[in-house]
Motif scaffolding. Structure first.
Motif, PDB file in Angstrom:
ATOM      1  N   ARG A   1       0.829  -1.209   0.000  1.00 59.57           N
ATOM      2  CA  ARG A   1       0.000   0.000   0.000  1.00 59.57           C
ATOM      3  C   ARG A   1       0.863   1.257   0.000  1.00 59.57           C
ATOM      4  O   ARG A   1       0.539   2.253  -0.654  1.00 59.57           O
TER       5      ARG A   1
ATOM      6  N   LEU B   1       2.187   1.633  -3.579  1.00 59.54           N
ATOM      7  CA  LEU B   1       1.125   2.138  -4.453  1.00 59.54           C
ATOM      8  C   LEU B   1       0.846   3.615  -4.188  1.00 59.54           C
ATOM      9  O   LEU B   1       0.678   4.400  -5.127  1.00 59.54           O
TER      10      LEU B   1
ATOM     11  N   LEU C   1      -6.740   3.311   0.410  1.00 62.65           N
ATOM     12  CA  LEU C   1      -5.859   2.216   0.810  1.00 62.65           C
ATOM     13  C   LEU C   1      -5.556   2.226   2.309  1.00 62.65           C
ATOM     14  O   LEU C   1      -5.150   1.218   2.869  1.00 62.65           O
TER      15      LEU C   1
ATOM     16  N   ALA D   1      -7.761  -0.277  -4.090  1.00 62.48           N
ATOM     17  CA  ALA D   1      -6.984  -1.078  -5.032  1.00 62.48           C
ATOM     18  C   ALA D   1      -7.746  -1.327  -6.331  1.00 62.48           C
ATOM     19  O   ALA D   1      -7.147  -1.362  -7.412  1.00 62.48           O
TER      20      ALA D   1
ATOM     21  N   LEU E   1      -7.574   2.008  -8.361  1.00 61.75           N
ATOM     22  CA  LEU E   1      -6.228   2.183  -8.915  1.00 61.75           C
ATOM     23  C   LEU E   1      -5.919   1.115  -9.968  1.00 61.75           C
ATOM     24  O   LEU E   1      -5.294   1.412 -10.989  1.00 61.75           O
ATOM     25  N   GLY E   2      -6.352  -0.101  -9.722  1.00 60.17           N
ATOM     26  CA  GLY E   2      -6.153  -1.173 -10.704  1.00 60.17           C
ATOM     27  C   GLY E   2      -6.873  -0.881 -12.009  1.00 60.17           C
ATOM     28  O   GLY E   2      -6.347  -1.152 -13.095  1.00 60.17           O
TER      29      GLY E   2
ATOM     30  N   CYS F   1      -1.828  -3.976  -7.210  1.00 64.05           N
ATOM     31  CA  CYS F   1      -3.228  -3.740  -6.818  1.00 64.05           C
ATOM     32  C   CYS F   1      -3.945  -5.059  -6.594  1.00 64.05           C
ATOM     33  O   CYS F   1      -4.697  -5.212  -5.615  1.00 64.05           O
TER      34      CYS F   1
END
Length: 120
Positions: A9, A12, A58, A68, A71-72, A100
């Motif tokens: 996390r 990311l 996150l 996630a 963002l993914g 992610c």
């Protein structure tokens, strides 16, 4: 697993906030990238805002999967843009997307109770 989740996390968050701020600041490379995509600069601002805001999820209890996933999804778009329009390597976007997925896996219990409420 707790420390793995924290590390992923954190990675990311750093990657997406940096990329999002570059988009919002109008870094020349980002402006050129979105010119090449051909949708318009408004899309750069939307993408940048998502990349800066979504990492907050996150770190909120019970919202890691949501963060996630958002963002993914941006990385799915980035991979498609690289493969279909931009040309250069999509590997960084693929790696971030896989991270992610790892966060989603580590917090998969949230998928059983997406609203964070106890079953009746």
């Amino acid at each position: 697993m707790k420390y793995l989740s924290l590390a992923l996390r954190g990675l990311l968050t750093l990657a997406f906030v940096a990329a999002g701020l570059a988009k919002l600041a109008g870094v020349e490379m980002m402006v050129g990238t979105f010119d090449a995509i051909g949708v318009g600069q408004w899309f750069r601002y939307v993408t940048g805002a998502i990349e800066v805001a979504a990492p907050i999820l996150l770190w909120l209890p019970g919202k890691q999967v949501a963060g996630a996933v958002v963002l993914g999804a941006t990385m799915v778009g980035a991979v498609l843009a690289h493969l279909l329009i931009l040309g250069p390597s999509a590997v960084p976007a693929v790696i971030l997307g896989l991270i992610c997925v790892a966060v989603i896996y580590l917090h998969r219990a949230q998928l059983k109770d997406p609203l964070g409420k106890a079953a009746a």
